[in-house]
Design a protein around this motif. Sequence first.
Motif, PDB file in Angstrom:
ATOM      1  N   SER A   1      -8.570 -62.058  50.861  1.00 17.20           N
ATOM      2  CA  SER A   1      -9.333 -63.091  50.368  1.00 17.20           C
ATOM      3  C   SER A   1     -10.159 -62.925  49.146  1.00 17.20           C
ATOM      4  CB  SER A   1     -10.375 -63.250  51.677  1.00 17.20           C
ATOM      5  OG  SER A   1     -10.997 -64.445  51.430  1.00 17.20           O
TER       6      SER A   1
ATOM      7  N   GLU B   1     -12.424 -64.113  47.200  1.00 15.23           N
ATOM      8  CA  GLU B   1     -13.848 -64.222  47.124  1.00 15.23           C
ATOM      9  C   GLU B   1     -14.476 -62.786  47.722  1.00 15.23           C
ATOM     10  OE1 GLU B   1     -13.204 -66.199  49.730  1.00 15.23           O
ATOM     11  OE2 GLU B   1     -13.972 -65.613  51.334  1.00 15.23           O
TER      12      GLU B   1
ATOM     13  N   THR C   1      -5.912 -62.171  44.233  1.00 13.99           N
ATOM     14  CA  THR C   1      -7.200 -61.005  44.491  1.00 13.99           C
ATOM     15  C   THR C   1      -7.435 -60.684  43.098  1.00 13.99           C
ATOM     16  OG1 THR C   1      -5.431 -59.691  45.403  1.00 13.99           O
ATOM     17  CG2 THR C   1      -7.152 -60.674  46.792  1.00 13.99           C
TER      18      THR C   1
ATOM     19  N   SER D   1      -8.349 -68.206  50.462  1.00 15.38           N
ATOM     20  CA  SER D   1      -9.856 -68.178  50.786  1.00 15.38           C
ATOM     21  C   SER D   1     -10.286 -69.175  51.823  1.00 15.38           C
ATOM     22  CB  SER D   1     -10.551 -68.477  49.267  1.00 15.38           C
ATOM     23  OG  SER D   1     -10.556 -67.402  48.588  1.00 15.38           O
TER      24      SER D   1
END
Lengths: 293, 445, 334, 236, 255
Positions: B124, B126, B152, C247
Amino acid sequence: MTKFFQLVIAGIEIGSIYALVALAIVIIYASTGLKNLAQGEMAMFSAFIAYQFHAWGLGIWLALILAILTTFVLGMGVQQVVLKPVQDSSLLTVVIVTLGLFLGLNSVAGFIWGYMMLAFPAIFPEGALEIGSVDISYAAIGVFAVLLACAGALFALFQFTKIGLAMRAVAYNKETSMLVGVQVNRVIMVGFGLAASLGAVGGIFAAPKLFLDPFMMLTVLIYALASAAFGGLDSPLGAVIAGLFIGVIENLAGGYIGFIGSDLKIVVPLVIILGTLLFRPQGLLGRKYIPRV
Amino acid sequence: MRKTTTRRFGAAALALSLVAAACGGDDEADAPAPAPAEEPAEAPAEETGPGGYVWDGTTDDGITDDTLLIGSSGPLSGPASAYSPITQGVGVCADYINGEFGGVTMLDGKTRQIEVEILDDGYSPEQTVENIRRLHEQVGVFATVNVLGTPTNTAIVDIVEDNEVPNILVATGATRWGRDFASGDYAYTMGWQPAYQTEGKIYAAYIADNFPGSTVAILQQNDDYGDDYVSGFEMGIEGTDIEIIAVETYASGDPDVSQQMISLADSGADIFFNVTTPKYAAQAMVSIGSLDWDPIQFLNSVSNSTGTVLIPAAEGGGAVEGVYTAKWAADPTDPALADDPAMIEYRDMWAKYSDLNTDDAFAFFAWNSCMAQKEIFNNIYPTRASLLATVGNMDEINIEVPLVYAENVSTSIGTGDGWPLEAMQVEQYNGGVWEKQGAVVDVDF
Amino acid sequence: MANTTITRGTSQYRSIVTVGFALLGLVVILLPFVLSGFRTFQFTMALLWALGVLSLNMLTGWSGQISLGHSALFGLGSYTTCILVGTYDWNPLLTIPVAALVTFIFGIMIGIPALRLAGLYLALMTLAIGVAFTPVIRRFKEHTGGSMGISIKKKVFPEEILGLNLDQYLYFLVVIFAVVMFALARNLLKSRVGRAITAMRDNEIPAQTMGIYPARYKTLIFATSSMFAGIAGALYAFVIRFSAPYSFTLTLAIFFLAGLVVGGIGTLAGAVLGGLFIQFVPYYAEEINQGLAGMVFGIIIIIIMVSAPTGVLGLIKKLRARVVTVTDPSVVRH
Amino acid sequence: MSLLEVNNLVAGYGMVQVLNGISLSVEDGEVAVVLGANGAGKTTTLRALTGMIKTSGSVLFEGEEMVGKKTDQIVRRRIAHVPQGRGTVAQMDVDENLDLGAYIRTDKAGIAADKQKMFELFPRLAERRKQSAGSLSGGEQQMLAIARALMMSPRLLLLDEPSLGLAPLIIRSVFDTLRQINTEFGTTMLVVEQNANLALSIAKTAFVLETGDIVAGGSAEQIAADDTIRKAYLGI
Amino acid sequence: MSLLEVSDIVVRFGGVTALDEASFTIDEGQICGLIGPNGAGKTTLFNVISRLYTADSGSVRFGEHDVLATPPHKIAGIGIARTFQNLGLFPTNTVLQNVMIGAHHRTKTEFLQAMFRTPAARREERETRELAIEILNDLNLAHVANSPAAGLPYGTLKRIELARAVAADSKLLMLDEPASGLTHSEVEELGETIRLLRDRYDLTVLLVEHHMAMVMSVSDKVVALDFGRKIAEGTPSEVQNDPAVIEAYLGVEAS
């Protein structure tokens, strides 16, 4: 036309898997009103258990039967330990608890067996039946046959056995069931074990085709939920039909509709479900629930 | 995992004593190939390193007189966890280097134990941002190694640049890492494996040479990785008579790719270019086995592991015979390499320092990267500028990665050549082994 | 321990609350000057998650509509800002109202069909939206950058703003938005509208006989919740300066739900606790066992749901009740 | 010893206490009725007897304490309970409902024989064997519910307002059947009913319940002559 | 002219006719008892008037309003409030809030005003609160004003529901079994409360209740239903002695 039939057959093959997991969801929902979002992960876990038995040297059929039995017991355990305390809580609670179960099972499976794809031994002979230019693989026939067998067995269990009678009675009317002497909680526990086993069948028979890893059932779960909702959350027959239907439709849409292509394939069943739910909220074969004031 | 136990306690113990002896005295004729640790120590103690770097005697953050602190971030959890051995491998590598060589001996003559901080980002972006900032700002690493994934790394590339902490040997084949490093746009992030685009070009060239006039059907993952391969392939066939007649995509996470394979089979193409990750690669080959289609197959290197892809696919009834691939490194499950001393050392060392599955292509990836790390850190002064100068001029140091087709382990900024590895060998799978086809190809960008 | 009784509305109560808030305010203001940039960034993230949890709370906690798709709404906000700034060079601050509007409209668009669905089926529908978000984003990669994601260059932010570095600036920006959004949410909850929404959740049919029009309130709270998620997403884009499909997956939606139940469903302060939980628990769960972080997370969720359905906030209140009893002023007519 | 002896039974739902400590007894072989207006606690009484709600006090059945036992354990003592709203499984057909009634029995031959008896007793049900219970008329459903309960070959049959929602003619036939069952099979019954005259016509013993207390009890004739009922029902 | 006029209402559920051409009227200021055995159709009638059920035929007129043409959420607006047999309260809200919700249709604050606490919204909120507190005081509920409704004694909850219905400032108050679950003394008190509320707030009351003593003592007029039909209408004593009513309750004499 070859492409068309080939797509339909592949759709039935994958749809059979959706249908098996959807059946598991439906059985639990119908008997307890719970929706188990961890059903797919439980199925994945069972497939790993079968894999493990096989790795320990058992024959594949013996391994899968043992895995299904193990899952039956594990399913009952999960019901007793995790779900029974929240059985009568709000939907939100149940959703969150099963999501917790989902995360936990996934993580444990990854921890034990790793995240690398594993080959699951073929259950059915290799090769295909050739009809004209269309190849129907024995695996596809096998999975479909397993679905029919499970649905048939389930039907027989419900129609012709005492425990089946009790399970249906509990699903429809807990109070009357209690009053004829049915041990409702035990029946629910057995129902959960049964559903887990059905999911396990789905997971195990999916494994040779999808290959085994902890995320194998993630998307399958979405399709299975879709099938369950589409067919009617309390209708086993609906789950089977809807599972097969969604399998076929997503393949045809992916294969023929350019804009959708394979990218938006997953969106197709979701749109179908939304459409269905908006116009027939109880699903295709579900019963309509009329709230009492 | 467990089945390696015997080897671990039998052969491993023996090999270890051999290695230990080799390190100490260099008197064992049959000592395995890895570079002896004393080599850098013998290097002249002048203050100029690779790439003409002149050391001013300073030491950067993350380095003390006896420690070197590095970090990494990758998916230890979540749907991309299959890659986790690459990330975990950074830690194993440090244990290995510390355990076998007492650490890395830098050009300033000091030997330093490697300390590693590994963080999970679950793929992910963030979380990678948070991890990288934690590594830079809290942990204070000297550099990051093998940070995994294209999105990433894209998310952190600016931070890396701002904080001026090198992010080397990133575990992704996106084209930009080599290009941006070479052009100086992003001078702190450097690639490692050959770019996917490069590989796509290699297949295109091979097909144009060997199968002129053929038609191609492609199955690709619908992301940057798939696009890079396909765009490389398209560049490669430009001006040839090769024609792409069908492209199907799938999303990572899809249950299977049957539908795509049926559509591709319907095209009747001569060649099938399989741009998929291991699970889908195996599924695609199984599909071909059950369909009325018999194309010449090209399988991308991401999924060319014998043990984890081809054998499982074959077990599932997949069509695997005669599949082509391009390799930049050896395959740990290749039976032909079972007795290769370098492979034995890999297995022994990885078994000694980790519980990773040594058949896993990603564990092996980590080992190869580890070989490079060892030499890179042995050939720097304790500054980040020195690190960048060294990785930018790897041809000046002697990186022995015996199981990599390493003829061109080189990068030099400014010549437009920003990839450490860009040599690949086309091979064909025949009777359970990969057979080399022609010479190693070095694609120069 | 002596149990003190305090009555709401008295000067004693007011002074305690004032001092409490002043202290809290002081801590909030001093935090980025005491902590490192990284820690500041972590608290900024925790606040962003708290805003996400707050938005989910408005929908799920207040009106009882379960959403498993809030990741998509959050993502929509983030993409709006990333695209406007990254592709069209907008001033970042100007993108926030746009993100709010886009997500508000989107919220109405899904809120209306959602009216026909209750409970489980609504959960399914939102799950569908959450799942479909990633492929749709990838499908339109000319605008969204596909799986590579879309970035905002750091240069759009000045190096130093009002004497603050970027971390501090972003922290205060998010704090200001958080304070305003929490205040707006609180005002809404404590108003006629909030009462109508919670009444509908508790008992819809009687609520209707009181003149509450369920369709209107359900749709509007869906849209408002969606807008709050969108603003939080836009702020996220400021902080991370990057949007990629990875995300905004189901994992994020599950995190929001987890934050919601851990903090305490239906409460405002619970959302802050939920945000801190999302930010810091995985951070420390990793230290227990990296491979089993998911299990640790799963077990925490299950245990909280089974044993403390009111969440951590509920536990805190219980503990507080041991020391201090807060009573409400009597409304008896004298 | 009475078949059923209830002493100081207290029961209710959640915060609401409905029964304030009632006592009554039913002799073996007799029909006893509990009369009372709506809300008096009649249904609660039956639900308390079969352990479906939280209960305190004492319920002796054949001398054995039932309070604290679970419903299925109580039912296994052959106490059949026909709840208000009939308690058939609407989605199952007549046959299946009867099978369910015999759930606690294992004697297959006996079950088959009893089923046959039920069809003789309720010929309408025989005609509708394969129809789902939900599709039956109200009277037929009530018949089915009684037949379902009898399939257990109960020692005690608890009936909750068998007249509810039925037309007068049908009500009469239901009560005729109850009387027939009592005389033919000797089944002991405890009937709670609002329709006082009808209930008293088949009962030997009667109790009058008013807001959770038994306000009168005795032989059916006695109670019929009394004006407690009118007072309880019509507030006269 | 009568305030409420129910004419020939028919409601069928599947094959069952729950209301069969039921007709009656209530005059302004009256307390009208609606009685009948279980299943007579009393609650169904309430649900038709509050538009939760749709009638198959017939009409309901309330003042100038055609009730059956009014959407459910606007019923409160034309002046009809009701309580529920099994409590229609909002358990997680406080008692005060419950009562304030009763005043929903009288107030106007919407999303934006609420979020930004405009002066109008604040004024309205203050007025609503004062009104609710006044009603709570009237019904001796002030001491529980700030407790959540969940967990209070049943009798109290019943009174809270009454308070909430009053807060709607309606002309017609429909009470569905307000006495069920109450103790003897509470029932007596309830009768007085209903009269008091009627006088103080100028209400017309339609009361469904099984507790006959209470119905008979409090009502100006009683309507009896059986099998969905009206079987009697008149003063309490007339209805009490009506043979059809006696038969409906006590049943046919055994033949």
